[in-house]
Design a protein around this motif. Sequence first.
Motif, PDB file in Angstrom:
ATOM      1  N   HIS A   1       6.131   2.911 -11.640  1.00  0.00           N
ATOM      2  CA  HIS A   1       6.012   1.333 -11.415  1.00  0.00           C
ATOM      3  C   HIS A   1       7.469   0.948 -11.139  1.00  0.00           C
ATOM      4  O   HIS A   1       7.685   0.018 -10.360  1.00  0.00           O
ATOM      5  CB  HIS A   1       5.328   0.523 -12.438  1.00  0.00           C
TER       6      HIS A   1
ATOM      7  N   ALA B   1      -7.623  -2.661  -8.345  1.00  0.00           N
ATOM      8  CA  ALA B   1      -6.362  -1.959  -8.147  1.00  0.00           C
ATOM      9  C   ALA B   1      -6.085  -1.134  -7.116  1.00  0.00           C
ATOM     10  O   ALA B   1      -5.086  -0.696  -6.559  1.00  0.00           O
ATOM     11  CB  ALA B   1      -5.869  -1.353  -9.486  1.00  0.00           C
ATOM     12  N   SER B   2      -7.352  -0.256  -6.614  1.00  0.00           N
ATOM     13  CA  SER B   2      -7.463   0.726  -5.885  1.00  0.00           C
ATOM     14  C   SER B   2      -7.959   0.228  -4.369  1.00  0.00           C
ATOM     15  O   SER B   2      -8.302   0.915  -3.456  1.00  0.00           O
ATOM     16  CB  SER B   2      -8.076   1.887  -6.221  1.00  0.00           C
ATOM     17  N   GLY B   3      -8.442  -0.825  -4.412  1.00  0.00           N
ATOM     18  CA  GLY B   3      -9.111  -1.597  -3.248  1.00  0.00           C
ATOM     19  C   GLY B   3      -8.346  -2.256  -2.238  1.00  0.00           C
ATOM     20  O   GLY B   3      -6.988  -2.208  -2.462  1.00  0.00           O
TER      21      GLY B   3
ATOM     22  N   ASP C   1      -7.766  -9.259  -4.237  1.00  0.00           N
ATOM     23  CA  ASP C   1      -7.973  -7.770  -4.015  1.00  0.00           C
ATOM     24  C   ASP C   1      -9.298  -7.096  -4.615  1.00  0.00           C
ATOM     25  O   ASP C   1      -9.650  -7.623  -5.438  1.00  0.00           O
ATOM     26  CB  ASP C   1      -6.684  -7.042  -4.256  1.00  0.00           C
TER      27      ASP C   1
ATOM     28  N   TYR D   1       3.988   7.127  -8.095  1.00  0.00           N
ATOM     29  CA  TYR D   1       3.312   6.752  -9.000  1.00  0.00           C
ATOM     30  C   TYR D   1       4.012   5.908 -10.023  1.00  0.00           C
ATOM     31  O   TYR D   1       3.599   5.339 -11.448  1.00  0.00           O
ATOM     32  CB  TYR D   1       2.405   7.744  -9.766  1.00  0.00           C
TER      33      TYR D   1
ATOM     34  N   TYR E   1       0.904  -1.229   0.032  1.00  0.00           N
ATOM     35  CA  TYR E   1       0.028  -0.033   0.204  1.00  0.00           C
ATOM     36  C   TYR E   1       0.939   1.317   0.028  1.00  0.00           C
ATOM     37  O   TYR E   1       2.019   1.303   0.897  1.00  0.00           O
ATOM     38  CB  TYR E   1      -0.842   0.224   1.376  1.00  0.00           C
TER      39      TYR E   1
ATOM     40  N   GLU F   1      -9.259  -3.205 -19.797  1.00  0.00           N
ATOM     41  CA  GLU F   1     -10.230  -3.213 -18.656  1.00  0.00           C
ATOM     42  C   GLU F   1     -11.528  -3.758 -19.060  1.00  0.00           C
ATOM     43  O   GLU F   1     -12.098  -3.780 -20.002  1.00  0.00           O
ATOM     44  CB  GLU F   1     -10.296  -1.749 -18.385  1.00  0.00           C
TER      45      GLU F   1
END
Lengths: 349, 129
Positions: free
Chosen positions: A193, B116-118, B113, A191, A85, A349
């Motif tokens: 990678h 990606a943002s969770g 998860d 940000y 995180y 996506e």
Amino acid sequence: MTVGIVGYGAHLPRHRIKVEEIAKVWGADAPSYKKGLELREKSVPAPDQDVITLAVEAARNALARAQIGAQEIGAVYVGSESHPYAVKPTGTVVAEAIGAVPNCHCADFEFACKAGSEAMFVCTGLVKSGYIKYGLAIGADTSQGAPGDALEYSASAGAAAYIMGSENLVATIDLQHSFMTDTPDFWRREYQHYPQHAGRYTGEPAYFKHTLGASKALLEKSGMKPADFDFAVFHQPNGKFPMRVGKMLGFKREQLETGWLVPLLGNTYSGASPLGLTAILDIAKPGNKIFMCSYGSGSGSDAFILTVTDRIREAQDRAVKTRKLLDENKIYLEYGEYAKFRKKILKAE
Amino acid sequence: MSSPRSWRHYPQRYRYEAAVCTKCGKVHFPPRLICDACKGREFTTKTMARTGKILTHTIVRVGPSNFADQSPFAVAVVEMDDGPRITCQVADWNQGQLTIGQKVRLEFRKIYDEGASGIINYGYKAVPI
């Protein structure tokens, strides 16, 4: 007060990729990479492994060797440059999983590849001051190497955990010393990678200057010389650098080989020199003297002098040994699987 | 699974805490309100040993949406050395290791998860030893 290591543990992923497998994708010459970097293969984290999962398993092994209750741990520090995180601590998950919550201080450390030894340094100080009874210090990474970059051949994954205390020690920490300057040899902006590095500049003005600086200062502080040590371990971004810096200081190959894991493991970043130390402790005998020096880009080094105690004999077999993790149950990946594991494939996506 | 629900399961998912019936000694994992052997309602907490053996297994080739990237993946019923039987994923198995009777150890792993943002949900998976 004498302080040191009460328990230690390691954890490595089982997956590996060979240098040849990466080189063939990028049209590179594998033998020259293998010779130049002194690397044969590296560990790869599975998609369900990250710094937190590796750190938890290493911490459990450290607890098994320490033979203490997790509730006695007063601090949990995890050093890494690949915390899962951006905002939310790695250490809270680790502390919860091993049962060290809630009366515990917790922080995540970052200092490129020396974040793990930083955690060891701070825990030792907190125990020595009497502020905590035991402190858990972890160095862990699932490091990133951009596709085709030299780092892709070395960036690997692993974790080492140390429980510091003042009783029932397996090794005393006799002295420690830090050496650091502002040296922009390797970095990763927010940000981004993948990290960037300054090529050959990462050598002399960065790795060698700081590793030599911390090591020489500590040897001078202690009045000891390289011949006084049974083992030495240095940060290992590739196979060549730790051997070269060891020889520059006056250590012999026999003193360096036990903790030299990088040819088969790759660069585990914050885990690198702490993992090398676990391999040494796995076979060390009471009375052995150990020299350890980390390096983190940016740049700095933490150096430690340790003396192994009688309790090492009963602790060694209480958890899996590092060489066993390195040598057994390996699962080799092809580059396509590796790219999927490391999220190098972009999906619609 | 929502984050608060996942958080409520930490004692089991993170630390393998089982409930031992104080009346008959049966070990329940996950804990129950009433013992299914003696109807007892009082329990003590016990951290299970992390080792067991595979009783049966299967491969899931079309997983639910949160597990789509992991498919195909192995799932097994594992009999823990302390007695309880659990259902969990099997990770890092080599050819020939996904068999009935295979000794396994529970390892701390990412389960899935929430994008990606969770939040990342952790728990246990069985790894052959």
